[in-house]
Scaffold this motif. Structure first.
Motif, short mmCIF file in Angstrom:
data_model
loop_
_atom_site.label_atom_id
_atom_site.label_comp_id
_atom_site.label_asym_id
_atom_site.label_seq_id
_atom_site.Cartn_x
_atom_site.Cartn_y
_atom_site.Cartn_z
N ILE A 58 0.85 -1.19 0.00
CA ILE A 58 0.00 0.00 0.00
C ILE A 58 0.88 1.24 0.00
N CYS A 59 0.56 2.19 -0.87
CA CYS A 59 1.25 3.47 -0.86
C CYS A 59 0.48 4.44 0.03
N VAL A 60 1.16 5.00 1.02
CA VAL A 60 0.53 5.97 1.92
C VAL A 60 1.19 7.33 1.73
N PHE A 61 0.38 8.32 1.39
CA PHE A 61 0.82 9.71 1.31
C PHE A 61 0.44 10.40 2.61
N CYS A 62 1.37 11.16 3.19
CA CYS A 62 1.05 11.87 4.42
C CYS A 62 2.11 12.93 4.69
N GLY A 63 1.86 13.73 5.71
CA GLY A 63 2.72 14.86 6.00
C GLY A 63 4.07 14.48 6.57
N SER A 64 5.08 15.30 6.28
CA SER A 64 6.38 15.15 6.91
C SER A 64 6.42 15.91 8.23
N SER A 65 5.30 16.51 8.59
CA SER A 65 5.10 17.12 9.91
C SER A 65 4.07 16.29 10.66
N PHE A 66 3.98 16.53 11.98
CA PHE A 66 3.04 15.78 12.81
C PHE A 66 1.64 16.39 12.81
N GLY A 67 1.53 17.68 12.47
CA GLY A 67 0.26 18.36 12.63
C GLY A 67 0.01 18.70 14.09
N LYS A 68 -1.04 19.47 14.34
CA LYS A 68 -1.29 19.98 15.68
C LYS A 68 -2.12 19.06 16.56
N GLU A 69 -2.77 18.06 15.95
CA GLU A 69 -3.63 17.17 16.71
C GLU A 69 -2.94 15.83 16.96
N ALA A 70 -2.99 15.38 18.21
CA ALA A 70 -2.38 14.09 18.56
C ALA A 70 -3.05 12.94 17.81
N SER A 71 -4.30 13.13 17.40
CA SER A 71 -5.02 12.06 16.71
C SER A 71 -4.37 11.70 15.39
N GLN A 97 -1.53 9.32 16.23
CA GLN A 97 -2.10 8.07 16.70
C GLN A 97 -2.63 7.25 15.52
N ALA A 98 -3.29 7.93 14.59
CA ALA A 98 -3.84 7.23 13.42
C ALA A 98 -2.73 6.65 12.56
N ALA A 99 -1.64 7.38 12.38
CA ALA A 99 -0.52 6.89 11.58
C ALA A 99 0.08 5.63 12.20
#
Length: 222
Positions: free
Chosen positions: A9-22, A25-27
């Motif tokens: 599976i190819c997963v695209f996502c941020g190289s930052s964590f973002g502001k929400e802990a969720s 957790q989801a990653a």
């Protein structure tokens, strides 16, 4: 590390964590679930942010992980000092090719010369489909490109938005607006499946139905 995953599976996502802990957790949870199902991960090769979390979670469970990163982004999306990174990968960077562990805890890494090569390689390896987690410009561009590829008939793989805590709610509204305005057909809007939990992501991938109405084109190279 699993050598031959059941599917990748190819997963695209941020190289930052973002502001929400969720988001973090989801990653981690999605990575654990991919490994538990013997699904491999191909991703953008970073060790920072959500990219690093999902890669490490799959690799830590013995799963297959392949990161693909352009040499220009290594110092931005890999942890460690620039001197340490350059010492490890200089020969690969000079040749714009090759594989190097960089950090075994994130799987194996291939360094390429440009973004187009990165996306092409990820797309070719992702026999199990594509998932977009929260991210910025790059994440949105990547998931929309593979969506367009599906619309054009280049592939028939699943495309899933992982809508963590409503992150993509406004974008989903935009897609609906584009359908209403006549720019996207109703059938083609179904190219993109939406999931709100890691378990639902897997369900959408496993049970994806290629929608009717996509372009029936012939592509010699894709």
């Amino acid at each position: 590390m699993t050598v031959n995953p059941r599917k990748t599976i190819c997963v695209f996502c941020g190289s930052s964590f973002g502001k929400e802990a969720s988001y973090s957790q989801a990653a981690t949870e999605l990575g654990n679930l991919l490994a538990a199902k013997d699904y491999g991960l191909v991703y953008g090769g970073g060790t920072t942010g959500l990219m690093g979390l999902i890669a490490k979670s799959v690799a830590s469970k013995g799963g297959y992980v392949h990161g693909i990163i352009p040499d220009a982004l290594v110092s931005k999306e890999r942890t460690g000092s620039v001197d340490e990174i350059n010492k490890k990968i200089q020969s690969d960077v000079d040749n714009h090719k090759g594989e190097t562990p960089l950090d075994d805890s994130y799987g194996r890494t291939t360094i390429v010369s440009d973004m187009h090569t990165r996306k092409r390689m990820m797309g070719m390896e992702a026999d199990g489909g594509f998932v977009a987690m929260p991210g910025g410009f790059g994440t949105l561009e990547e998931i929309m490109e593979v969506t367009t590829w599906s619309q054009l008939g280049i592939h028939q793989k699943p495309v899933v938005l992982f809508n963590v805590d409503g992150f993509y709610d406004d974008f989903i509204k935009f897609l609906s607006k584009a359908v209403e305005a006549g720019f996207i057909s109703k059938n083609n809007s179904n190219i993109v499946a939406v999931a709100s939990t890691p378990e639902e992501v897997i369900e959408k991938l496993d049970n994806y139905v290629v929608p009717d109405g996509r372009f029936n084109l012939t592509w010699k190279n894709h």
